[in-house]
Scaffold this active site. Structure first.
Site, PDB file in Angstrom:
ATOM      1  N   GLN A   1       0.841  -1.203   0.000  1.00 45.31           N
ATOM      2  CA  GLN A   1       0.000   0.000   0.000  1.00 45.31           C
ATOM      3  C   GLN A   1       0.874   1.250   0.000  1.00 45.31           C
ATOM      4  O   GLN A   1       1.886   1.294   0.696  1.00 45.31           O
ATOM      5  CB  GLN A   1      -0.901  -0.005   1.239  1.00 45.31           C
TER       6      GLN A   1
ATOM      7  N   TYR B   1      -6.311 -12.393  -1.962  1.00 47.29           N
ATOM      8  CA  TYR B   1      -5.597 -11.298  -2.635  1.00 47.29           C
ATOM      9  C   TYR B   1      -4.681 -10.626  -1.596  1.00 47.29           C
ATOM     10  O   TYR B   1      -4.749  -9.430  -1.358  1.00 47.29           O
ATOM     11  CB  TYR B   1      -6.568 -10.272  -3.228  1.00 47.29           C
TER      12      TYR B   1
ATOM     13  N   CYS C   1     -10.271  -0.919  -3.705  1.00 49.85           N
ATOM     14  CA  CYS C   1      -9.759   0.366  -4.198  1.00 49.85           C
ATOM     15  C   CYS C   1     -10.623   0.842  -5.354  1.00 49.85           C
ATOM     16  O   CYS C   1     -10.308   1.838  -5.997  1.00 49.85           O
ATOM     17  CB  CYS C   1      -8.292   0.233  -4.599  1.00 49.85           C
TER      18      CYS C   1
END
Ligand code: SAH
Length: 390
Positions: free
Chosen positions: A221, A250, A345
């Site tokens: 991130q 994921y 996202c």
């Protein structure tokens, strides 16, 4: 070229924002930007669940811990670095960026000078000639470690030692330098081969009290202070107890699964990128975590198999922008976890997937927005779904 961060209303100004296209909220007070993002989410989730105000970032500037620059040649200016104008391969020179780490930008400025003095010719995509293609810088904000990746068109590195000496003299805080060889005519930034020129070849960072190894190509991130808030919410919403088997789908380099492992009985992380899985395993060892295992597979394929008798009490999922797949979602409905925590996202694909789960017997209990990418259109969301009593 200029840019400025305005402390009073937390807005940014930038003279190349139109050509670059990376930031859409320029010259707009941050509070107003957050209001717009909240309104967008409220509208998107209408009829699904109520969404509170988006959680904003303290001092929203220079937050990107990963900075990428394309190297090019300008007839007047000589060696330039910057970004491709959105949707094109036209290089927009960028010297100052309001959302990138400032140390990284100052290293890139030094690299421009060094490339010129060492006669490292920028790669030309049309003629396929030249040497230096891209610069990638990654920084561990809490460890202060810094990695410079130089993407080159072939595997030689002329005058390597003198070049490294000059770079490290100017920036002694660089902890590792990696050469990545990308000899393809491709728009992908990184090629397959890495050569460590200096240091360990990776950096580490600390997030939610755990230590993580980050390689040149792993996903991590880009806004760590906001990520920590997002992960804490995801873990709280998961309501995980000591008897729970948790799937972290994921999972990237294993950050969420590792951060929550002490609450759970067992965690299984699933990830497609083999290097990220290697890092994830190393990260589990680094943090002395024994109740986690990682599977290197497409998350959908894994879940289809796992659904034949496998148990999961809580599933955390954090897919890429395209969202999850029908195979994954259908298998999830078969496994019937008590709770699903869906991080995204791209709230639009999230809403699409959440509707499938709603139809399959889940209720959306909560949705919270986190501003991971201030001054851009993007916003991250975390949703909690729980299984309705049958
Ligand atoms: N949860 C991690 C990573 C999220 S990004 C974190 O917070 O850091 C999404 C991740 O999904 C990336 O690591 C990407 O490599 C991985 N991915 C993309 N497609 C996938 C697929 N089909 N199956 C499994 N993992 C996938």
């Amino acid at each position: 070229m200029s840019g400025k961060y305005n402390e009073s209303n937390q807005s940014i100004s930038c003279s190349v924002c139109k050509q670059c296209g990376g930031c859409q909220y320029v010259d707009i007070p941050y509070e107003k930007e957050l209001k717009k993002k909240s309104a967008y989410l409220k509208q998107l989730f209408e009829g699904i669940c109520t969404v509170g105000e988006v959680h904003g970032m303290y001092r929203p500037a220079f937050y990107r811990n990963k900075v990428h620059a394309v190297v090019g040649l300008d007839k007047q200016k000589g060696i330039v670095t910057g970004t491709y104008a959105e949707g094109t391969h036209r290089l927009v020179p960028v010297d100052v960026c309001m959302i990138e780490d400032q140390k990284a930008d100052s290293i890139i400025a030094t690299l421009r000078e060094l490339f010129a003095s060492f006669k490292y010719v920028p790669y030309n995509e049309d003629t396929h000639r030249g040497f230096m293609r891209h610069i990638l810088i990654r920084r561990g904000f809490s460890t202060k470690e810094m990695m410079v990746v130089l993407v080159t068109a072939d595997n030689k590195f002329p005058s390597k030692n003198n070049f490294l000496k000059a770079l490290l003299e100017k920036h002694p805080d660089i902890t590792t330098v990696v050469q990545n060889i990308n000899d393809y005519s491709t728009s992908m930034v990184l090629g397959k081969a890495n050569k460590v020129l200096y240091g360990k070849g990776y950096i580490e960072d600390v997030l939610c009290g755990c230590r993580f190894r980050i390689s040149p190509e792993s996903f991590y991130q880009i806004n760590p202070s906001q990520t920590e808030k997002l992960y804490k919410t995801a873990i709280r919403l998961g309501g995980i107890t000591k008897n729970d088997v948790v799937i972290d789908a994921y999972c990237g380099i294993g950050t969420i699964g590792i951060a929550l492992s002490s609450h759970a009985k067992k965690v299984i992380g699933v990830e497609l990128n083999p290097q990220a899985v290697k890092d994830a395993q190393t990260n589990a060892d680094l943090n002395h975590i024994k109740n986690i295992q990682f599977v290197n597979e497409d998350a959908g394929d894994f879940l289809v198999r796992y659904a034949e008798g496998g148990r999961a009490d809580v599933v955390i999922m954090d897919p890429p922008r395209s969202g999850s797949t029908p195979e994954f979602l259908q298998s999830l409905l078969q496994i019937k976890p008590k709770r699903i925590v869906y991080i995204s996202c791209n709230p639009e694909t999230q809403v699409r997937d959440v509707r499938v789960l709603q139809k399959g017997g889940y209720k959306v209990e909560a949705c919270e927005g986190y501003d991971m990418f201030p001054h851009t259109f993007h916003v991250e969301t975390v949703c909690l779904l729980s299984r309705k009593a049958q």
